[in-house]
Each structure stands twice: as C-alpha cells, then as structure tokens.
Design a protein around this motif. Structure first.
Motif, short mmCIF file in Angstrom:
data_model
loop_
_atom_site.label_atom_id
_atom_site.label_comp_id
_atom_site.label_asym_id
_atom_site.label_seq_id
_atom_site.Cartn_x
_atom_site.Cartn_y
_atom_site.Cartn_z
N VAL A 80 -62.71 -12.75 -41.58
CA VAL A 80 -61.47 -12.83 -40.83
C VAL A 80 -61.28 -11.36 -40.09
O VAL A 80 -61.15 -10.41 -40.76
N LYS A 81 -61.34 -11.37 -38.63
CA LYS A 81 -60.86 -10.37 -37.88
C LYS A 81 -59.35 -10.06 -37.83
O LYS A 81 -59.04 -8.82 -37.97
N LYS A 82 -58.87 -11.16 -37.45
CA LYS A 82 -57.28 -10.96 -37.47
C LYS A 82 -56.77 -12.53 -37.69
O LYS A 82 -57.12 -13.46 -37.89
N ASN A 94 -47.55 -22.03 -40.05
CA ASN A 94 -48.93 -22.23 -39.28
C ASN A 94 -49.68 -20.94 -39.31
O ASN A 94 -49.11 -19.90 -39.45
N LEU A 95 -51.03 -21.04 -39.62
CA LEU A 95 -51.90 -19.79 -39.66
C LEU A 95 -53.05 -19.71 -38.67
O LEU A 95 -53.71 -20.81 -38.70
N GLY A 96 -53.06 -18.69 -37.86
CA GLY A 96 -54.24 -18.69 -36.84
C GLY A 96 -55.21 -17.55 -37.37
O GLY A 96 -54.67 -16.47 -37.73
N LEU A 97 -56.37 -17.96 -37.23
CA LEU A 97 -57.45 -16.85 -37.77
C LEU A 97 -58.34 -16.44 -36.67
O LEU A 97 -59.08 -17.56 -36.03
N SER A 98 -58.55 -15.36 -36.09
CA SER A 98 -59.66 -14.80 -35.39
C SER A 98 -60.84 -14.44 -36.39
O SER A 98 -60.48 -13.66 -37.37
N LEU A 99 -62.07 -15.03 -36.11
CA LEU A 99 -63.12 -14.67 -37.26
C LEU A 99 -64.20 -13.77 -36.54
O LEU A 99 -64.33 -13.81 -35.23
N VAL A 121 -58.28 -27.21 -41.15
CA VAL A 121 -58.45 -26.85 -39.79
C VAL A 121 -57.93 -27.82 -38.62
O VAL A 121 -58.24 -29.19 -38.67
N GLY A 122 -56.80 -27.58 -37.97
CA GLY A 122 -56.20 -28.21 -36.95
C GLY A 122 -56.59 -28.22 -35.68
O GLY A 122 -56.27 -28.60 -34.43
N PHE A 123 -57.18 -26.74 -35.41
CA PHE A 123 -57.54 -26.24 -34.11
C PHE A 123 -58.64 -25.35 -34.30
O PHE A 123 -58.96 -24.70 -35.21
N LYS A 124 -59.63 -25.35 -33.26
CA LYS A 124 -60.82 -24.88 -33.19
C LYS A 124 -60.95 -24.59 -31.64
O LYS A 124 -61.11 -25.07 -31.04
N MET A 125 -61.27 -22.98 -31.63
CA MET A 125 -61.71 -22.58 -30.28
C MET A 125 -62.65 -21.42 -30.40
O MET A 125 -62.75 -20.53 -31.15
N GLU A 126 -63.80 -21.62 -29.14
CA GLU A 126 -64.60 -20.72 -29.04
C GLU A 126 -64.56 -20.18 -27.74
O GLU A 126 -65.04 -21.26 -26.84
N GLU A 178 -64.78 -15.06 -28.66
CA GLU A 178 -64.09 -15.10 -29.65
C GLU A 178 -63.99 -16.46 -30.38
O GLU A 178 -63.98 -17.64 -29.87
N GLN A 179 -64.10 -16.52 -31.77
CA GLN A 179 -63.92 -17.74 -32.81
C GLN A 179 -62.62 -17.69 -33.37
O GLN A 179 -62.35 -16.95 -34.06
N ARG A 180 -61.88 -18.75 -33.19
CA ARG A 180 -60.52 -19.04 -33.89
C ARG A 180 -60.54 -20.45 -34.40
O ARG A 180 -60.83 -21.51 -33.73
N ILE A 181 -59.67 -20.39 -35.65
CA ILE A 181 -59.22 -21.63 -35.95
C ILE A 181 -57.69 -21.61 -36.52
O ILE A 181 -57.11 -20.32 -36.53
#
Length: 98
Positions: free
Chosen positions: A57-59, A71-76, A9-14, A18-21
C-alpha cells in the motif's frame, strides 16, 4: 500468519500508472474503531478465485458514506498482478500488523 478480512473490492481503477481499489469496510469496523487500518507501506493480501495476491500500500484514505458506512480507498504500488483483481475479491491484512 493469520489473515483478518477488512473489505471486499467494490471499485478498481488503473489510470496513469496508478493502481487503486476501494470498498466498504467489514462490519466490525466503524468510524470509532479503525484500529489496525494504518496500512501505508504495509502489505495487503487479496484472495481471488483460489489465489492470493500480495500488494504493498502506497496510500490509504478513509471516508464515511451518507449512511455512516466506513469506506477505505487504497493506492497500491504498481504490480503486474493488479489485472487479476476482480470486484468482490476479499481483502485481508495480517494480524501481525496490529
């Protein structure tokens, strides 16, 4: 179940519910080799300080950097455990997803 490491995990946002890594993929992945990374509606496992947390994983979004790192971004989907995820935690998938 056997786990396969895919990234840290290099980035985390809520934000706005929406929860994303996001993070750079492990070195055995390249833009030409993304086998097994269709993760929408699949489960990921994040290992953090001796604990494992499971998220659906949503998206997923794949992008390349200027130096061609993938790079991989995941919306959870929303999870009460998301606040326990820390930068640097290891993200895995089950090889059963392949």
């Amino acid at each position: 179940m056997i786990l396969k490491y895919i990234m840290s995990v290099g980035f985390k946002m809520e934000k706005d519910g929406e929860q994303r890594i996001a993070g750079g993929l492990a070195s055995d992945y390249s833009i030409d080799n993304l086998k097994g990374l269709y993760l929408e509606e699949k489960e990921i496992i994040i290992q953090s300080e001796g604990h494992e947390y499971r998220f659906k994983v949503k998206k997923s979004e794949i992008a390349t950097s200027i130096i061609e790192q993938v790079n991989l971004g995941l919306s959870l989907y929303k999870s009460a455990d998301f606040h326990k995820v820390k930068l640097g935690d290891k993200v895995h998938i089950s090889i059963e997803h392949h």
